[in-house]
Every structure is written in structure tokens, then in C-alpha cells.
Motif scaffolding. Structure first.
Motif, PDB file in Angstrom:
ATOM      1  N   LEU A   1       0.853  -1.178   0.000  1.00 32.43           N
ATOM      2  CA  LEU A   1       0.000   0.000   0.000  1.00 32.43           C
ATOM      3  C   LEU A   1       0.896   1.237   0.000  1.00 32.43           C
ATOM      4  O   LEU A   1       1.646   1.457   0.952  1.00 32.43           O
ATOM      5  CB  LEU A   1      -0.910   0.029   1.236  1.00 32.43           C
ATOM      6  N   THR A   2       0.862   2.002  -1.084  1.00 33.03           N
ATOM      7  CA  THR A   2       1.570   3.274  -1.111  1.00 33.03           C
ATOM      8  C   THR A   2       0.581   4.328  -0.620  1.00 33.03           C
ATOM      9  O   THR A   2      -0.382   4.638  -1.308  1.00 33.03           O
ATOM     10  CB  THR A   2       2.072   3.608  -2.526  1.00 33.03           C
ATOM     11  N   GLN A   3       0.811   4.848   0.566  1.00 30.20           N
ATOM     12  CA  GLN A   3      -0.197   5.646   1.269  1.00 30.20           C
ATOM     13  C   GLN A   3       0.312   7.052   1.560  1.00 30.20           C
ATOM     14  O   GLN A   3       1.444   7.244   1.988  1.00 30.20           O
ATOM     15  CB  GLN A   3      -0.576   4.929   2.571  1.00 30.20           C
ATOM     16  N   PHE A   4      -0.551   8.047   1.311  1.00 29.03           N
ATOM     17  CA  PHE A   4      -0.266   9.433   1.693  1.00 29.03           C
ATOM     18  C   PHE A   4      -1.525  10.005   2.317  1.00 29.03           C
ATOM     19  O   PHE A   4      -2.525   9.297   2.483  1.00 29.03           O
ATOM     20  CB  PHE A   4       0.177  10.256   0.473  1.00 29.03           C
ATOM     21  N   VAL A   5      -1.508  11.272   2.713  1.00 33.84           N
ATOM     22  CA  VAL A   5      -2.712  11.892   3.271  1.00 33.84           C
ATOM     23  C   VAL A   5      -3.083  13.123   2.459  1.00 33.84           C
ATOM     24  O   VAL A   5      -2.227  13.773   1.863  1.00 33.84           O
ATOM     25  CB  VAL A   5      -2.540  12.293   4.750  1.00 33.84           C
ATOM     26  N   ASP A   6      -4.389  13.440   2.486  1.00 34.44           N
ATOM     27  CA  ASP A   6      -4.863  14.656   1.839  1.00 34.44           C
ATOM     28  C   ASP A   6      -4.819  15.813   2.839  1.00 34.44           C
ATOM     29  O   ASP A   6      -4.260  15.689   3.944  1.00 34.44           O
ATOM     30  CB  ASP A   6      -6.260  14.451   1.253  1.00 34.44           C
ATOM     31  N   LEU A   7      -5.422  16.923   2.489  1.00 35.69           N
ATOM     32  CA  LEU A   7      -5.399  18.109   3.342  1.00 35.69           C
ATOM     33  C   LEU A   7      -5.976  17.827   4.722  1.00 35.69           C
ATOM     34  O   LEU A   7      -5.499  18.368   5.728  1.00 35.69           O
ATOM     35  CB  LEU A   7      -6.199  19.236   2.669  1.00 35.69           C
ATOM     36  N   ASN A   8      -6.988  16.968   4.793  1.00 34.54           N
ATOM     37  CA  ASN A   8      -7.649  16.680   6.066  1.00 34.54           C
ATOM     38  C   ASN A   8      -6.974  15.581   6.866  1.00 34.54           C
ATOM     39  O   ASN A   8      -7.451  15.221   7.950  1.00 34.54           O
ATOM     40  CB  ASN A   8      -9.111  16.297   5.811  1.00 34.54           C
TER      41      ASN A   8
ATOM     42  N   TYR B   1       2.278  20.761  -1.893  1.00 38.01           N
ATOM     43  CA  TYR B   1       0.978  20.595  -1.253  1.00 38.01           C
ATOM     44  C   TYR B   1       0.859  19.260  -0.515  1.00 38.01           C
ATOM     45  O   TYR B   1      -0.200  18.947   0.023  1.00 38.01           O
ATOM     46  CB  TYR B   1      -0.136  20.712  -2.289  1.00 38.01           C
ATOM     47  N   CYS B   2       1.918  18.487  -0.495  1.00 34.59           N
ATOM     48  CA  CYS B   2       1.930  17.218   0.232  1.00 34.59           C
ATOM     49  C   CYS B   2       2.179  17.508   1.711  1.00 34.59           C
ATOM     50  O   CYS B   2       3.260  18.004   2.067  1.00 34.59           O
ATOM     51  CB  CYS B   2       3.019  16.308  -0.324  1.00 34.59           C
ATOM     52  N   PRO B   3       1.222  17.239   2.600  1.00 35.41           N
ATOM     53  CA  PRO B   3       1.421  17.559   4.016  1.00 35.41           C
ATOM     54  C   PRO B   3       2.659  16.897   4.613  1.00 35.41           C
ATOM     55  O   PRO B   3       3.393  17.535   5.387  1.00 35.41           O
ATOM     56  CB  PRO B   3       0.138  17.037   4.675  1.00 35.41           C
ATOM     57  N   ARG B   4       2.913  15.649   4.273  1.00 35.19           N
ATOM     58  CA  ARG B   4       4.080  14.962   4.839  1.00 35.19           C
ATOM     59  C   ARG B   4       5.364  15.551   4.297  1.00 35.19           C
ATOM     60  O   ARG B   4       6.328  15.756   5.046  1.00 35.19           O
ATOM     61  CB  ARG B   4       4.003  13.464   4.520  1.00 35.19           C
ATOM     62  N   GLN B   5       5.392  15.821   3.010  1.00 34.46           N
ATOM     63  CA  GLN B   5       6.580  16.408   2.390  1.00 34.46           C
ATOM     64  C   GLN B   5       6.895  17.768   3.035  1.00 34.46           C
ATOM     65  O   GLN B   5       8.045  18.074   3.363  1.00 34.46           O
ATOM     66  CB  GLN B   5       6.323  16.584   0.890  1.00 34.46           C
ATOM     67  N   HIS B   6       5.841  18.576   3.227  1.00 31.88           N
ATOM     68  CA  HIS B   6       6.060  19.890   3.823  1.00 31.88           C
ATOM     69  C   HIS B   6       6.517  19.769   5.275  1.00 31.88           C
ATOM     70  O   HIS B   6       7.403  20.506   5.721  1.00 31.88           O
ATOM     71  CB  HIS B   6       4.785  20.729   3.742  1.00 31.88           C
TER      72      HIS B   6
ATOM     73  N   ARG C   1       2.340  -1.692   4.321  1.00 34.29           N
ATOM     74  CA  ARG C   1       2.055  -0.276   4.057  1.00 34.29           C
ATOM     75  C   ARG C   1       3.335   0.539   4.155  1.00 34.29           C
ATOM     76  O   ARG C   1       4.170   0.319   5.035  1.00 34.29           O
ATOM     77  CB  ARG C   1       1.024   0.227   5.058  1.00 34.29           C
ATOM     78  N   PHE C   2       3.490   1.473   3.224  1.00 33.47           N
ATOM     79  CA  PHE C   2       4.554   2.464   3.284  1.00 33.47           C
ATOM     80  C   PHE C   2       3.932   3.861   3.275  1.00 33.47           C
ATOM     81  O   PHE C   2       3.101   4.163   2.409  1.00 33.47           O
ATOM     82  CB  PHE C   2       5.482   2.361   2.073  1.00 33.47           C
ATOM     83  N   ALA C   3       4.312   4.709   4.210  1.00 34.94           N
ATOM     84  CA  ALA C   3       3.971   6.123   4.090  1.00 34.94           C
ATOM     85  C   ALA C   3       4.759   6.680   2.911  1.00 34.94           C
ATOM     86  O   ALA C   3       5.918   6.293   2.672  1.00 34.94           O
ATOM     87  CB  ALA C   3       4.315   6.874   5.369  1.00 34.94           C
ATOM     88  N   SER C   4       4.138   7.583   2.169  1.00 38.04           N
ATOM     89  CA  SER C   4       4.739   8.048   0.924  1.00 38.04           C
ATOM     90  C   SER C   4       4.773   9.569   0.868  1.00 38.04           C
ATOM     91  O   SER C   4       3.967  10.252   1.494  1.00 38.04           O
ATOM     92  CB  SER C   4       3.960   7.512  -0.284  1.00 38.04           C
ATOM     93  N   ASP C   5       5.722  10.075   0.089  1.00 38.09           N
ATOM     94  CA  ASP C   5       5.829  11.502  -0.197  1.00 38.09           C
ATOM     95  C   ASP C   5       5.447  11.740  -1.651  1.00 38.09           C
ATOM     96  O   ASP C   5       5.764  10.930  -2.530  1.00 38.09           O
ATOM     97  CB  ASP C   5       7.258  12.004   0.043  1.00 38.09           C
TER      98      ASP C   5
END
Length: 454
Positions: free
Chosen positions: A20-27, A101-106, A87-91
Motif C-alpha cells: 500500500l503506497t499511502q499518503f494523506v490529503d489536506l484533512n 501541497y503534500c502535508p508529509r513532504q512539507h 504499508r509504506f507512508a509516501s511523499d
């Protein structure tokens, strides 16, 4: 840093067949694609492709180039509820460049700036949440499989925790299986509300884990016929759910807790840096509130007024005053121990990457400017009353999303902590407020005088 060969070997040993390549949206909502393990190198070097316009707040339109989610090897997590899946957290990257605009990247850029000053932000979190079921009319009710969770003060009750022992045990076993030190769980202050604690880590790891924790609760609750909700206040007459953060700043070289000073004249075991950090949080608290409590519903939890309002147990457990003190849960910031601070106002509905980044930026602004928070409050703020609170000069946190957004617009430090995400954040949250404000609720129809209704 974990190497690709090491992870490839671990995946083979763990029998992983899909990723699972996983990131988050604004929320802060997790988004993902499932990828066969044979394409591990692809999602590591190039990423899995996403159309950003399909999501809110990602800074993309239908014409935009793909967002590519590249996995972070250090976040490798075998999924405990399903065999052969990791699962991997992703940038996010666009055209080979980090997507701003990537919350994790920022957040990583905020942490890198702090590390350049010699600081590491260590954070633990208390993930409160409810287990509910949905009625035919769309409303929700507490999931109570044995019809016994009805006490007015259910916190820590044995029958209450025994009622959901299967869910809690499966969650804690799963967390320990993937290497988290899950050290306690309990029934919280509201009927149907629970908390499972795991050990603190650096802020990025904790944000990744909190995101995955929410994913886990959804899957394990579902197995028991329940829905796990991290909504800040799902019920009018019950305590809301927080994501209380416990934190300190550590030296990036030695790991020394820079908030610790046993000779503290105030007797709290805090260093001058810790007090300056609190001073920064206080200076920016009204604007921070918009990021720490980013939904309309969050402000049903941050109530000012009688402690009896909004909770059948008699307390809200959510201070709405900008204050700090000793080991005292009526304060915004509690000194849980020497060198150990807890902020109790963080909402369970926050995006942890944005919230942690804004909080760190505010605190370090206080360190830079040498801000002092004043003397601690050592009494029960709930008993003082609003007149006495005002007389003491203690400020209140915003009481609505609209109010907190107005504060955000006037605070350059918190704005800068969000980077280019700031404009998207304000646009989306103002739209959320407008939509909410247009709604006519059943309460309004009930509360109107009869002569208005006829």
C-alpha cells in the motif's frame, strides 16, 4: 536510513505480496494504491501515480501532471489485519520535484529546519476515539454489544472495557506485532470512547503511526461490527475525542531532553527553553487552533462555560483557555512530569503533519524571541468562572472555526508553517464553514418560540 536491499529481504521474510503506497490529503485522510511487490522498485524510485484534482486541497486541477507517491523505506509496516500486505507512508512528487501541497513532504521541511538549529521534536499522542454503529436513518449510536455501557461516569470501568475486550486486545496485539510499544488501553470518559497508548517517537514517525492507527481502528472495528470514528465530538452529551500530544525538544546530536531542568525555580522541572516554547505556543494559540482543531465539529469540543455542559460525566476534559500549569488537566498545557509537556487541546480530527508542523513553528518562535508564558496556574480553572478568568488575563481559545480562521489570517508564523498549503487550507475550511452555516438544524426548529413558528 533503511536500505532497499534490507527492506526487500524483510518483505520476502514476511511473505509480503502487495504494497500500500499511502499518503494523506489536506484533512489527514489516508489515501492509497495497492501495488504488487514485484513493482517495489518502481514505487520507490518513480512512485505510484495519482490524479490530484480528485482530492481536496492538493493544489491540482484536472490538467495537472500526476502526483507520484514515492514510498519511504523507514515507514515499512506489515499490515497486521491481512496477510501478505505491507504499508509504506509516501511523499508526493510532481515532475520529479517534491510536491509542496503534500502535508508529509512539507512537514519534513519544517523538521529539517528545526534540525539545522540542533533540535529534534519528540512527540507522543493519546488517540481517543469512539466505536459506534449507524442507524437506518443515518444517525449513529454507541456500539455496546452487551448493553452495559450506560454509566454516567464510565471512565476506566471494568465492565465497560470488558465489553470491547476483543477489539482492544486485537488492536494492542497488532500494534506490538509491528513494533510499536502499545503499553495501555482504557475506556475513556464517554460511553463508547476508548484510548490505546503507544510509546513516543520523533514527530514524523508519530504522525505516520497516528495515520496508520486510524487505518487500523477502522479495520479491527469493522471485524466486530462497529465503526471507529475519530470525529472530535460525535455526541452532544458526551465528552469529545482529543489527540493530546506529549512532547519535548531534544538535542539532535546527543538526544538530551532540552526541556528538562531539575533546578527550575517554578518547581515544574522545566528549562528556560521549555518556558520560551510555551510562550511561543501561547502567542500563536488562537491561530494554531485552526490547524489543531480544523473542522466545524472540533469547536463543539472546545467549549467555554459550565463544566457540566456537553458531557454527562460532569467534565469536558478539554480546556479552552490559553494556560499552563503543573500536573493539572484543567490547563491547555499540562506539565506531566519534569521536561514533559502535554497539550490537551489537539483534536482527534487534526491532520498530524500540519498540526505538528504548526505547533513546532509556534513554539520555536517563542524560543527565538525569548517569550515567557508568565507564572503557572496551579488551581482548578473549571471552578473560577469566566469573570475571574478574564480578571486574571487568561485568554480563551476561538469558539468556532470561523473565529480561528480569522486569527490564522493575522498570524504570519502559523501561515508560514503551512507553506503554500496555507491558501488551500483557508479556502477549503472557509467553504466548510459556509456550508455548515447554511444548514438549518433540528435544534433550531425545536428552540424557536411558538409565535415564530406559526
Amino acid at each position: 536510513m533503511t536500505g532497499r536491499k534490507e527492506i526487500a529481504q524483510r518483505m520476502q521474510d514476511d511473505g509480503i505480496r502487495y504494497l500500500l503506497t499511502q499518503f494523506v490529503d489536506l484533512n489527514g485522510s489516508p489515501k492509497a494504491k495497492m501495488v504488487p511487490v514485484e513493482h517495489f522498485e518502481d514505487v520507490l524510485d518513480e512512485g505510484a501515480g495519482f490524479g490530484g484534482a480528485a482530492l481536496l486541497g492538493m493544489g491540482q486541477g484536472p490538467h495537472s501532471h500526476d502526483m507520484m507517491a514515492r514510498i519511504d523505506l523507514d515507514s515499512y509496516t506489515p499490515v497486521p489485519w491481512d496477510d501478505g500486505l505491507a504499508r509504506f507512508a509516501s511523499d508526493l512528487f510532481v515532475d520529479g520535484e517534491p510536491h509542496p501541497y503534500c502535508p508529509r513532504q512539507h512537514f519534513k521541511s519544517v523538521l529539517a529546519s528545526a534540525r539545522a538549529k540542533g533540535y529534534v521534536f519528540n512527540v507522543g499522542i493519546e488517540p481517543e476515539h469512539f466505536l459506534v454503529t449507524r442507524n437506518n436513518d443515518g444517525s449513529i449510536q454507541v456500539w455496546d454489544p452487551n448493553n452495559i455501557d450506560s454509566l454516567r461516569k464510565p471512565c476506566y470501568d471494568f465492565k465497560g472495557i470488558a465489553n470491547v475486550m476483543g477489539y482492544l486486545r486485537e488492536m494492542m496485539t497488532a500494534m506490538r506485532k509491528i513494533g510499536w510499544d502499545a503499553y495501555q488501553s482504557d475506556h475513556e470518559d464517554a460511553n463508547g470512547q476508548y484510548e490505546i497508548n503507544f510509546h513516543y517517537s520523533d514527530a514524523l514517525t508519530t504522525a505516520d503511526r497516528y495515520t496508520f492507527f486510524k487505518m487500523m481502528t477502522s479495520q479491527y472495528a469493522q471485524k466486530h461490527g462497529a465503526i471507529a470514528t475519530h470525529m472530535a465530538k460525535p455526541f452532544t452529551d458526551r465528552t469529545g475525542s482529543g489527540g493530546h500530544i506529549h512532547y519535548h525538544i531534544a538535542d539532535s546530536e546527543t538526544g538530551e531532553n532540552l526541556f528538562l531542568d531539575e533546578s527550575d525555580r517554578r518547581g515544574l522541572g522545566l528549562s528556560q527553553m521549555a518556558y520560551n516554547f510555551i510562550g511561543g505556543v501561547f502567542a500563536h494559540a488562537p491561530a494554531l487552533c485552526s490547524v489543531m482543531s480544523p473542522t466545524v465539529n472540533c469547536y463543539k469540543r472546545l467549549q467555554v462555560g459550565s463544566a457540566l455542559l456537553g458531557s454527562s460525566s460532569g467534565f469536558l476534559w478539554t480546556p479552552a483557555f490559553v494556560s499552563y500549569g503543573d500536573n493539572n488537566r484543567t490547563q491547555m498545557i499540562r506539565t506531566a512530569g519534569p521536561g514533559h509537556l502535554e497539550d490537551r487541546t489537539m483534536s482527534a480530527a487534526c491532520n498530524p503533519y500540519l498540526a505538528f508542523g504548526a505547533y513546532l513553528s509556534a513554539g520555536l518562535d517563542g524560543v527565538r524571541r525569548g517569550l515567557d508564558p508568565g507564572e503557572p496556574n496551579l488551581g482548578n480553572l473549571y471552578e473560577l468562572g469566566l469573570d475571574e478568568i478574564r480578571r486574571r488575563g487568561v485568554r480563551m481559545l476561538p469558539q468556532s472555526l470561523a473565529e480561528s480562521l480569522a486569527e490564522l489570517k493575522a498570524d504570519s508564523v502559523v501561515q508560514e508553517s503551512l507553506g503554500v498549503i496555507y491558501d488551500e487550507f483557508v479556502d477549503q475550511k472557509e467553504a466548510e464553514w459556509r456550508e455548515y452555516h447554511r444548514q438549518v438544524t433540528p435544534w433550531e426548529n425545536r428552540a424557536l418560540p411558538d409565535d415564530v413558528l406559526v
